[in-house]
Design an enzyme around this catalytic site. Structure first.
Site, PDB file in Angstrom:
ATOM      1  CB  CYS A   1       2.709   0.759  -5.484  1.00  0.00           C
ATOM      2  SG  CYS A   1       3.058   0.530  -7.249  1.00  0.00           S
TER       3      CYS A   1
ATOM      4  CG  ASP B   1       1.620  -3.591  -6.571  1.00  0.00           C
ATOM      5  OD1 ASP B   1       1.392  -3.897  -7.755  1.00  0.00           O
ATOM      6  OD2 ASP B   1       2.551  -2.826  -6.238  1.00  0.00           O
TER       7      ASP B   1
END
Length: 502
Positions: A81, A307
């Site tokens: 992330c 992401d």
């Protein structure tokens, strides 16, 4: 009737200036980026092609993919992330923005980021150019601050990692907590409020980052019973044990295959991930409907992406990302907008670091030479060759030790749990660099691990789509040397030097 030459000249000047002004207004586009969290593409997290009438993303397919283009070879440059989100906003590889993992020690919302990278990000550039800017959702994992990052006109930033209920956000500098409100619906309302109040004569950039389908994969109540028969995708590498020379050591940990009870739990996880995405799909529909209502849709580019990807059971790894395989690094990327061809597919290799330079290019703003990405190819440019760097730094420490599992603290493992049969997902030396090499006649990945074994993995995906045969030790020495040199250069590249083909 004859007019004096001076009058004709004046009319021409006025006409020219008026046309120039119209062109200027016409080219002032708006931009929206919708960024999900851990949404896979390989495991049909965007659309189930086999079960046409069961998909969590019907509105997204209809409103964005069918009205624009789908990038079928889109990748994250870091399959986790915080580094990935940092790359999206900066247009830089992780080795340049120095956010290497999700921890503070790994640079996630650390001092270097705040002092040297944040002031140069995409929203700051757009804000200085006169754009209204808006952010709502998850920012970086270690953001627990009342500070509004530079460049944002409106800010609704989540504290910490993905949450669905009982969340805290900084609302334009004020910390606010919510208990019973569903976070994706909260974001939905905030982005619609922004669209409703934007000034028609001022372009805007909005970014909204919902938590789905990140764990704990909590669906809104209205969606929690959907898809009752959906199971985790049984790819050929699903629950496949790995031998010592087939995969790096983390994947060879015991148990070599997952027990049946855990496999059944993976079906539940896959189903809950789909359910959690339904509120995102509602939000996509709400955004498009609101833009249309305010006559903004025809001059707005909408990006939809994630992401990183996700694995669920592949190579006997329970559920996570962080690995250099297609499940984890290949991501959804859709784009609709004024100049985008409807219902088109773009085969050229692209990466998340390309979003920031694309927006600047479309906004007719200068792309900083320090950006490592390239503007996305928006025409039919199949066959373009590219080498994309995939880089990851393992996060295992003494503090991430779990005494419930049969490993030692000094092993520096992370994400080891009974729920995942103690097959750990990460370690201090799960650190690697890969070059993802694509052109019309080539689909290849080469990886080097920075561990005690200096392990190598490579796959010819044109023949081995599920990366089951490691050819890293069977390559010609000259070819392996070429890729190793490519990694040496890519891991230190800046800006234009990241675009060289080795």
């Amino acid at each position: 009737m004859m007019y004096p030459a001076s009058f004709v000249f004046l009319v021409l000047v006025i006409s020219y200036n008026f046309t120039e002004a119209l062109d200027s207004i016409k080219d002032e586009y708006n931009f929206i980026v919708i960024l999900t969290d851990d949404q896979d593409i390989v495991l049909q997290g965007l659309m189930n092609l086999l079960i046409v009438f069961q998909t969590p993303m019907t509105n997204t397919q209809q409103q964005i993919a069918n009205e624009g283009t789908t990038f079928v070879n889109a990748f994250t440059s870091s399959p986790v992330c915080c580094p990935s989100r940092s790359s999206i906003l900066s247009g830089k590889y992780a080795h340049n923005h120095r956010v290497t993992n999700n921890s503070l020690s790994g640079g996630c919302y650390g001092t270097f980021w705040q002092q040297h990278i944040e002031p140069t990000l995409l929203p700051t550039i757009l804000s200085k150019a006169g754009y209204q800017t808006f952010y709502a959702g998850k920012y970086l994992n270690q953001y627990f601050s009342e500070t509004v990052p530079p460049g944002w006109s409106q800010w609704f930033g989540l504290h910490g990692n993905s949450r669905y209920y009982n969340f805290t956000v900084t609302e334009n500098g004020r910390r606010v907590g919510y208990e019973d409100l569903y976070f994706t619906d909260y974001l939905h309302s905030k982005v619609l409020d922004f669209i409703n109040q934007v000034k028609q004569d001022t372009p805007f950039f909005a970014m909204v980052a919902p938590p789905a389908p990140h764990g704990p994969y909590t669906a809104a109540d209205r969606h929690k019973d959907l898809f009752p028969d959906i199971r985790a995708i049984r790819t050929p590498n699903f629950n496949l044990p790995s031998g010592p020379l087939e995969k790096h050591w983390l994947l060879t940990m015991q148990p070599s295959s997952l027990p049946l009870s855990l496999v059944e739990e993976l079906d539940v996880i896959h189903r809950k991930r789909w359910q959690s995405l339904m509120a995102v799909d509602d939000m996509v529909n709400g955004i498009v409907t609101s833009l249309k209502k305010h006559n903004l849709l025809e001059k707005t580019y909408i990006f939809y992406t994630s992401d990183n990807g996700y694995h669920i059971g592949q190579f006997a790894q329970a559920y996570d990302k962080r690995q250099p395989y297609e499940t984890d690094i290949r991501i959804p990327l859709l784009l609709r907008g004024p100049t985008i061809i409807r219902k088109s597919l773009q085969n050229a290799p692209v990466a998340l670091i390309d979003i920031a330079p694309t927006i600047l290019h479309l906004a007719n703003l200068e792309i900083p030479p320090s950006m490592d990405g390239l503007p996305l190819p928006l025409d039919k440019s199949e066959g373009k060759e590219r080498q994309i760097l995939i880089e990851y730094w393992g996060e295992g420490t003494l503090e991430t030790y779990n005494p419930e599992c049969p490993w030692q603290a000094q092993d520096l493992l992370q994400l080891c749990s009974l729920d995942a049969a103690c097959h750990c997902q990460d370690a201090w030396n799960n650190t690697y660099n890969c070059v993802r090499h694509l052109r019309e006649d080539l689909n290849f990945i080469y990886c080097e691990f920075r561990d005690t074994e200096q392990f190598v993995e490579a796959y010819d995906l044109s023949k081995d789509l599920y990366q089951m045969v490691n050819v890293g030790y069977d390559m010609l020495p000259s070819v392996r040397t070429k890729y190793s040199l490519a990694l040496t250069n890519l891991t230190t590249c800046i800006g234009s030097t990241c675009h060289t083909i080795y």
